[in-house]
Scaffold this active site. Structure first.
Site, PDB file in Angstrom:
ATOM      1  N   TRP A  89       0.732  -4.770   5.237  1.00  0.00           N
ATOM      2  CA  TRP A  89       2.136  -5.103   4.945  1.00  0.00           C
ATOM      3  C   TRP A  89       2.529  -6.396   5.632  1.00  0.00           C
ATOM      4  O   TRP A  89       3.298  -7.192   5.097  1.00  0.00           O
ATOM      5  CB  TRP A  89       3.064  -3.959   5.363  1.00  0.00           C
ATOM      6  CG  TRP A  89       2.730  -2.672   4.682  1.00  0.00           C
ATOM      7  CD1 TRP A  89       2.392  -1.494   5.273  1.00  0.00           C
ATOM      8  CD2 TRP A  89       2.669  -2.435   3.255  1.00  0.00           C
ATOM      9  NE1 TRP A  89       2.136  -0.538   4.314  1.00  0.00           N
ATOM     10  CE2 TRP A  89       2.295  -1.081   3.077  1.00  0.00           C
ATOM     11  CE3 TRP A  89       2.887  -3.229   2.132  1.00  0.00           C
ATOM     12  CZ2 TRP A  89       2.148  -0.516   1.802  1.00  0.00           C
ATOM     13  CZ3 TRP A  89       2.742  -2.663   0.873  1.00  0.00           C
ATOM     14  CH2 TRP A  89       2.374  -1.325   0.722  1.00  0.00           C
ATOM     15  N   ASP A  90       2.025  -6.606   6.832  1.00  0.00           N
ATOM     16  CA  ASP A  90       2.296  -7.865   7.534  1.00  0.00           C
ATOM     17  C   ASP A  90       1.746  -9.055   6.756  1.00  0.00           C
ATOM     18  O   ASP A  90       2.431 -10.069   6.578  1.00  0.00           O
ATOM     19  CB  ASP A  90       1.610  -7.841   8.909  1.00  0.00           C
ATOM     20  CG  ASP A  90       2.500  -7.279  10.004  1.00  0.00           C
ATOM     21  OD1 ASP A  90       3.721  -7.358   9.892  1.00  0.00           O
ATOM     22  OD2 ASP A  90       1.938  -6.777  10.998  1.00  0.00           O
ATOM     23  N   LEU A  91       0.494  -8.936   6.338  1.00  0.00           N
ATOM     24  CA  LEU A  91      -0.123 -10.063   5.633  1.00  0.00           C
ATOM     25  C   LEU A  91       0.598 -10.340   4.321  1.00  0.00           C
ATOM     26  O   LEU A  91       0.873 -11.493   3.977  1.00  0.00           O
ATOM     27  CB  LEU A  91      -1.604  -9.770   5.354  1.00  0.00           C
ATOM     28  CG  LEU A  91      -2.520  -9.717   6.583  1.00  0.00           C
ATOM     29  CD1 LEU A  91      -3.910  -9.239   6.175  1.00  0.00           C
ATOM     30  CD2 LEU A  91      -2.615 -11.088   7.260  1.00  0.00           C
TER      31      LEU A  91
ATOM     32  N   ASP B 290       4.166  -2.910  11.042  1.00  0.00           N
ATOM     33  CA  ASP B 290       3.293  -2.492   9.950  1.00  0.00           C
ATOM     34  C   ASP B 290       2.961  -1.006  10.011  1.00  0.00           C
ATOM     35  O   ASP B 290       3.065  -0.283   9.008  1.00  0.00           O
ATOM     36  CB  ASP B 290       2.015  -3.350  10.021  1.00  0.00           C
ATOM     37  CG  ASP B 290       1.126  -3.169   8.826  1.00  0.00           C
ATOM     38  OD1 ASP B 290       0.420  -2.133   8.772  1.00  0.00           O
ATOM     39  OD2 ASP B 290       1.117  -4.022   7.935  1.00  0.00           O
TER      40      ASP B 290
ATOM     41  N   GLY C 175       3.784 -12.053   4.909  1.00  0.00           N
ATOM     42  CA  GLY C 175       3.552 -13.470   5.199  1.00  0.00           C
ATOM     43  C   GLY C 175       3.400 -14.289   3.924  1.00  0.00           C
ATOM     44  O   GLY C 175       3.978 -15.375   3.789  1.00  0.00           O
TER      45      GLY C 175
END
Lengths: 407, 407
Positions: free
Chosen positions: B163-165, B134, B168
């Site tokens: 960005w990770d969330l 991220d 997901g």
């Protein structure tokens, strides 16, 4: 653009980021997304950033690949049209994305009376119906108070509307999941997605609620350090700022010989009685000692000399670059097959994103631009609602709908 | 937790945020999510934040409601087990979420040889396979350079792994969409989702790529102001900092009489020759003149006196509060039905998020805690792979798998 959702029809009546993002994601996987707007545009139709001609890059970015019908939603007849669109028949239809209020003419109660198996995803601000946007929810969950440099106590809002974007993705996921459920049980459902719940749940999922209440308390601001691990910004001899991260054991052990700091790090470990290789948390705890060693080593090397070794070792790093610099980065925009260069309703020609990934088994199709407002008014009235030319003409004459001339 | 995806089985082999978040979202809508980990835990098993006992709040937050099997993935036999799990038979199975490399024992090529209709969602860093997280993607797309106060040129990393969330959520959406496609055409697919594509596409979707390259250029840092609209942080007479936003015409016109600044704003409009009510962009352009009027008015009023009027007018605002303060906010955590209070593997008892929304037509079920590592090893080997007790015993004896005692 891929065809994973081909055949699905989704109606969207929404503004700002989250709802339109949901519709965009569905369109990018091949769904037919029909967006209705007030004649002249909704509250986000002229939102910044703007083109030199005054058109909204924002609106045309979020509404790519959708069809557009323009309706006077202040009138009973227009509201009825919107209801009929959202609930139009078809096995692969009856899916509606909105951020209109829970109560009112687009309530689930009103819509499900017309189509009992309607799947509706409703983006909200606060769960209780109070108005809330990304910025006001973000301040309430505490993120701006732990963002920023340790020497400046001012809260820092994030500029990326992260909660909006996440809500859009979550909404698309919820909609497809509810359609799967309907395929199994025949039931309609409304999925209410408040930004407040998305934000609260996300911080809890990341362990931060437990941290704040049962652990070390509210997280201090740590500037550009990665909390609990080794990573931060460094500047090279030629003045380039990069983000460097060493999370995996390979990354941590690899970077030290490359920078010529093996002995210094060993000496620090001996002095502190710790083993950095075994515990990434210790790298964070002792960052005030570790970072200067890395700082000095980075300041002795030019980026161009470091990059080949970074590549070979699988070092995890990224440059700090402006978005206009990134626009020329072949891995991000220029040359990225996710993008297609299109002429948009603003008249400007620039790269448009399709589905943000790759399905190697399927053929990628180019993104399509946003429609002009009302561009598909007649087509949608005819094909989705089955209206005759005479009926459509009367709706125009009465000012209930408008075509692309209506702006 | 709802049952929208009941009956679906998903196997997860992933670490850090994006992959586990995808699995979490699927589990929260009723899918059976089986997560495999290396014996002793993967690279994120001890990641901060930690409980007082040293267990990871992060890991147990992201892996709630999943089953856990522990396998020695360094050995051929263990790798084969992971492959068999990901590709185990069943109409409502054959769905795999991972962040393992494109090449290797969990490649789509290797897995689809075992199950040709496998749906695999693979989270990546950069699209070309280079490592990226991220923070390193975020610096490369330019967000830290336009985050923060105008008087401080240092880049500001976001703390929220946005960005990770988002990846997901996008991964969960992609997975259910690929399952729908498989239901239609019988085909397996791999969906590759690099954080770099998610970030690049998102900034483009928001109109920011066009802005940077064809519009005003790189956006300047605007501190806590909302770009292109009216909104920023203000401090009340009793020293409470709030985020206040006036986007809709009703919000803009309503707030002025409430603050007693109608005449001052009118005088400014006359002086500048503008109509703020008609163009929210002008409110931003002239914020240096507008904000002091609001600042002074807010500084004369206590928050408690403002709130009833805010409520009545539908003003969009949020307090700046710390996460530990937010923990007691009944609309966010305490009293929010999205949360259930559970005892987690760390032994600590605290609220856990379920599905971040509400389906009024369905019964909400409480969230379930993360499993202890290897808690379901024997159950999964028996029910999913059909192994006998003797076979399972041998795998334990050989150290290929471990139960919850294995840590």
């Amino acid at each position: 653009m891929y065809d994973l959702l081909k055949g699905l029809r989704v109606v969207e009546g929404s503004a700002f980021v989250a709802g339109p993002t949901c519709g965009l994601y569905l369109a990018q996987l091949g769904a037919e997304v029909i967006r209705f707007d007030n004649i002249g545009g909704g509250p986000d139709f002229n939102r910044w950033p703007l083109s030199r001609g005054g058109d909204s890059f924002y609106w045309e970015g979020l509404n790519k690949s959708k069809k557009s019908i323009a309706i006077d939603l202040s009138r009973q007849e227009g509201r009825r049209l919107a209801q009929e669109l959202a609930t139009a028949p078809g096995d692969n239809a009856g899916a509606f994305v909105t951020n209109f209020p829970v109560e009112g003419f687009l309530s689930y109660e009103a819509l499900s009376a017309l189509r009992p198996d309607l799947v509706c995803v409703r983006v909200m601000g606060w769960a209780d119906g109070r108005p809330g946007v990304d910025y006001t929810i973000n301040s309430a969950v505490g993120v701006p108070l732990f963002t920023g440099h340790a020497d400046d106590p001012r809260p820092v809002n994030h500029i990326l509307p992260a909660w909006d974007l996440l809500t859009g993705g979550y909404a698309a996921f919820s909609l497809v999941s509810a359609l799967m459920a309907r395929g199994r049980d025949g039931k309609g459902r409304e999925v209410r997605l408040p930004l407040s719940d998305i934000a609260a749940a996300s911080l809890a999922n990341l362990g931060m609620l437990a941290e704040a209440t049962l652990g070390e308390g509210d997280r201090p601001r740590v500037g550009n350090d990665i909390f609990g691990a080794f990573g931060r910004d460094f500047t090279t001899a030629d003045g380039v700022r990069i983000m460097l991260v060493a999370i995996t054991p390979r990354q941590w052990s690899g970077i030290q010989p490359l920078l010529g700091i093996v002995d210094e790090v060993k000496a620090l470990e001996a002095e502190l009685g710790v083993d950095f290789a075994r515990d990434e948390g210790l790298r964070f705890t002792h960052r005030d000692r570790l970072v200067p060693i890395f700082d000095a080593a980075m300041a002795r090397r030019k980026l161009a000399d470091l990059v080949p070794a970074f590549e070979q070792l699988g070092v995890c790093w990224g440059p700090y670059q402006t978005l206009s610099q990134a626009a020329n980065d072949p891995r991000l925009f220029a040359g990225n097959p996710v993008f297609s260069t299109l002429t948009h309703p603003s008249g400007e020609t620039y790269p448009a994103a399709g589905f943000a990934g790759t399905v190697p088994q399927d053929e990628r199709k180019p993104a399509r631009p946003a429609a002009r407002l009302g561009q598909h008014t007649d087509e949608v009235l005819a094909t989705v609602l089955g209206l005759s030319s005479a009926q459509i003409g009367k709706l125009h004459d009465d000012g209930v709908v408008a075509g692309p001339e209506g702006r």
